[in-house]
Write a protein that holds these residues in place. Sequence first.
Motif, PDB file in Angstrom:
ATOM      1  N   LEU A 158       0.764  -1.156  -0.047  1.00 12.19           N
ATOM      2  CA  LEU A 158      -0.080   0.031   0.101  1.00 12.19           C
ATOM      3  C   LEU A 158       0.769   1.145   0.133  1.00 12.19           C
ATOM      4  O   LEU A 158       0.578   2.425  -0.336  1.00 12.19           O
ATOM      5  N   LYS A 159       2.073   0.960   0.441  1.00 12.71           N
ATOM      6  CA  LYS A 159       2.806   2.061   0.409  1.00 12.71           C
ATOM      7  C   LYS A 159       4.561   1.932   0.273  1.00 12.71           C
ATOM      8  O   LYS A 159       4.685   0.850   0.871  1.00 12.71           O
ATOM      9  N   GLN A 160       5.191   2.312  -0.451  1.00 17.43           N
ATOM     10  CA  GLN A 160       6.568   1.968  -0.720  1.00 17.43           C
ATOM     11  C   GLN A 160       7.251   3.314  -1.070  1.00 17.43           C
ATOM     12  O   GLN A 160       6.426   4.191  -1.554  1.00 17.43           O
ATOM     13  N   PRO A 161       8.468   3.346  -1.076  1.00 15.73           N
ATOM     14  CA  PRO A 161       9.246   4.785  -1.151  1.00 15.73           C
ATOM     15  C   PRO A 161       9.087   4.913  -2.828  1.00 15.73           C
ATOM     16  O   PRO A 161       8.864   4.070  -3.519  1.00 15.73           O
ATOM     17  N   ALA A 162       9.223   6.257  -2.975  1.00 12.55           N
ATOM     18  CA  ALA A 162       9.315   6.699  -4.513  1.00 12.55           C
ATOM     19  C   ALA A 162      10.551   5.904  -4.944  1.00 12.55           C
ATOM     20  O   ALA A 162      11.609   5.849  -4.240  1.00 12.55           O
ATOM     21  N   LYS A 163      10.674   5.430  -6.094  1.00 10.25           N
ATOM     22  CA  LYS A 163      11.674   4.462  -6.948  1.00 10.25           C
ATOM     23  C   LYS A 163      11.889   3.416  -6.028  1.00 10.25           C
ATOM     24  O   LYS A 163      13.075   3.333  -5.523  1.00 10.25           O
ATOM     25  N   SER A 164      10.846   2.711  -5.778  1.00  8.77           N
ATOM     26  CA  SER A 164      11.043   1.584  -4.720  1.00  8.77           C
ATOM     27  C   SER A 164      12.018   0.498  -5.212  1.00  8.77           C
ATOM     28  O   SER A 164      11.878   0.291  -6.518  1.00  8.77           O
ATOM     29  N   ILE A 165      12.835  -0.120  -4.646  1.00 12.54           N
ATOM     30  CA  ILE A 165      13.437  -1.065  -4.919  1.00 12.54           C
ATOM     31  C   ILE A 165      12.640  -2.551  -4.320  1.00 12.54           C
ATOM     32  O   ILE A 165      13.458  -3.425  -4.031  1.00 12.54           O
ATOM     33  N   PHE A 166      11.748  -2.333  -3.487  1.00 17.32           N
ATOM     34  CA  PHE A 166      10.923  -3.435  -3.040  1.00 17.32           C
ATOM     35  C   PHE A 166      10.035  -4.064  -4.267  1.00 17.32           C
ATOM     36  O   PHE A 166       9.336  -3.481  -4.993  1.00 17.32           O
ATOM     37  N   SER A 167       9.975  -5.364  -4.091  1.00 15.50           N
ATOM     38  CA  SER A 167       8.919  -6.044  -5.324  1.00 15.50           C
ATOM     39  C   SER A 167       8.683  -7.315  -4.885  1.00 15.50           C
ATOM     40  O   SER A 167       9.101  -7.739  -3.845  1.00 15.50           O
ATOM     41  N   ASN A 168       8.031  -8.123  -5.845  1.00 16.90           N
ATOM     42  CA  ASN A 168       7.591  -9.338  -5.757  1.00 16.90           C
ATOM     43  C   ASN A 168       6.931  -9.766  -4.712  1.00 16.90           C
ATOM     44  O   ASN A 168       7.297 -10.833  -3.754  1.00 16.90           O
ATOM     45  N   LEU A 169       5.899  -9.045  -4.067  1.00 18.05           N
ATOM     46  CA  LEU A 169       5.317  -9.576  -2.878  1.00 18.05           C
ATOM     47  C   LEU A 169       4.589 -10.679  -2.981  1.00 18.05           C
ATOM     48  O   LEU A 169       3.856 -10.694  -4.080  1.00 18.05           O
ATOM     49  N   GLU A 170       4.795 -11.484  -2.226  1.00 15.42           N
ATOM     50  CA  GLU A 170       3.784 -12.908  -2.287  1.00 15.42           C
ATOM     51  C   GLU A 170       3.562 -13.482  -0.956  1.00 15.42           C
ATOM     52  O   GLU A 170       4.108 -13.159   0.026  1.00 15.42           O
ATOM     53  N   ILE A 171       2.071 -13.638  -1.105  1.00 18.90           N
ATOM     54  CA  ILE A 171       1.434 -14.143   0.258  1.00 18.90           C
ATOM     55  C   ILE A 171       0.788 -15.645   0.038  1.00 18.90           C
ATOM     56  O   ILE A 171       0.020 -15.575  -0.780  1.00 18.90           O
ATOM     57  N   GLU A 172       1.319 -16.798   0.464  1.00 16.26           N
ATOM     58  CA  GLU A 172       0.945 -17.911   0.260  1.00 16.26           C
ATOM     59  C   GLU A 172       1.014 -18.647   1.532  1.00 16.26           C
ATOM     60  O   GLU A 172       2.134 -18.716   2.398  1.00 16.26           O
ATOM     61  N   ASN A 173      -0.034 -19.476   2.006  1.00 14.94           N
ATOM     62  CA  ASN A 173       0.016 -20.182   3.206  1.00 14.94           C
ATOM     63  C   ASN A 173       0.264 -19.591   4.280  1.00 14.94           C
ATOM     64  O   ASN A 173       1.346 -20.344   4.942  1.00 14.94           O
ATOM     65  N   SER A 174      -0.092 -18.592   4.522  1.00 19.11           N
ATOM     66  CA  SER A 174       0.278 -17.507   5.622  1.00 19.11           C
ATOM     67  C   SER A 174       2.019 -17.183   5.714  1.00 19.11           C
ATOM     68  O   SER A 174       2.335 -17.086   6.821  1.00 19.11           O
TER      69      SER A 174
END
Lengths: 173, 455
Positions: free
Chosen positions: B348-364
């Motif tokens: 929902l929020k990440q820095p401008a020019k974010s280097i966060f990626s590939n968010l995955e949520i599986e089996n808690s």
Amino acid sequence: MNEKILVKKAIKGDDEAFLTLMHSYEEALYRTAFSYLKNEGDALEAIQEVTYRAYRSMKTVKEPTYFKTWLIRIMMNYCQDVIKKSKREVLEERILSIQGITEDYTFLEVEEALLKLSDYERELLHLKYFEDVKIKDIAVMWNTPEGTIKTRLHKALRALRAGFEEKGEVKRV
Amino acid sequence: MFEEEKRNLVQRKNSIGLVEVSKDKLHSAVQSGFEKAKKERVLKRTKLIKRSSWSIVIAAILLISFITSVSVSPVFANKVASIPGMERIVGLIQQDRGLTAAVENDFYQPLNLSQEKNGMTVTLDGVIADKKGMVIFYSVQSKKKNQPLEIEYLKLMNEKYGNLPVYDTTFWGAEPPIIEEKVFSSMMTLETIENHIVGNSNLLWTIGLKNGNKVEQFQIPFKFTKSSVFSKTIDLNKEIMIEGQRIIVEKVTINPIRAEVKLKIDPNNSKKILSFDNLKFTNDIGDEWILNNNGTSFRSLDETEWTITLQSPYFNNSDNLKLVFGKIAAIDKDDDFILIDTESKNFLKQPAKSIFSNLEIENSKVSFIMDVNGEYNMLVSSSFLDNEGKEFFIKYDFTNPKPGEKYVNGLLMKTAEKGLKLEFELPKESIKNPLRFDLAYYPSWIEEDVEIEVK
């Protein structure tokens, strides 16, 4: 081995490929460093630092064809930092000390005029007239239209001329 | 147009083309740059732990490498020759100008106390002590060549086995070091809390060595001479501005082993300061004292007060000393956290020019990638908050859990693309989205040429 293949291997983390590449460019890089720093010790240190930085950032090489200019870019950035850190007088001393390599008096004037340019202008002139990089390739490197590069190159040459002339005036006084 | 200029430039190129340089020198310059990069890659591993653990203490001796060519001053060389066991120590401290000078000025106290058990010999080589701290040098030798030993623990206690008011600022990171050399030498660094004096001159040094599944304990009691030199404290209270961020340099305290810089950060700054990685002392003859090799820094809870430990310019050969800041990691305060919605599976929020990626949520299990490009610094805090303010710490393999806190299991991995992947389990108890991680580090910089005269 084909250079492009070597670069690709190096990007993937092949140390041997990386070293082969660096060794094949070490002399060219040395000339670049020397053209900025004007002495052997600093130029060798620059090679070391650039090898280090290149290795660290190998993953950021997007286009293997431009590997050499990518290295030169790292080298120019490094040299500019060094120049900014060292004092102006020191540099001038260095210029004087290498005068021995050329009989031509204008050498010193060119060096002084180059020092007055902006980083960008100096880089442009360096790429075009030292590394012999084609305008087309400089354009790709900077992601800028060729026409723009040509205009800026002209501006840089004009600035260089202004540098000479200024020097001349000082002398006349 | 500009024919003359062009001619000059070409001529210049030709002149420089005539400069001669030996192929050997070029070759070894490339080689040493390469080795430096390789070494740092390993060192970064340990730095990671520093960022990800909230414990005061951190890390990194293990990889101080064994330097092959040793270049030292004549004074230092004499000391080395005159003190038994000293040659082992050279490699450990030669990158630390402060410790090297301490040895030159007779701060090294040789001990050479050994204990042998089951084919392993542990030697307490010696110590350097000042009023604020102590560096303990030790060696481990195994009769069998290449017998893999791990250091399980290192401790310094008083004779009655009581704990000392010291921080151990030695240590290694993710994995304890495995000793495979025939002789392995290392050092342990301890710092006391302000106004305490290290030890009472009778101490007990303990090391646990793991040989296979068995841990062998070695204990060596020793005495040392307390240092009589006083700290140099320089009150500065100088305000500096770096790209609009106000920082006050309160004071510098210099002891022979370490120097300490106290900074106050203006809470009204628009950016949050994340790290002063490039802080150093310099003088007019070009000497430099950089961050202590593990860059220990302490911050107050509200992060407005920082205490940063550097190599010590106690023995400065010049009458001037400057503090230089260099590049500082900092990020806009509005940008200093990320929010994860586990239901929509989005940041929902990440820095401008974010280097966060590939968010995955599986089996808690939640995972995401931080594209750190080979600079393996942990970007997020070691805990996250849910929307009701419940805090959960992530327990990595290397975490020492704090009592009274809630933990979820987590894992930190390197990716093939030189990134870091963080994976953690969602808490069993109910939580409210979104989850918030504060940024602990981010490759976003502020930089200005700021120097402070220290004296």
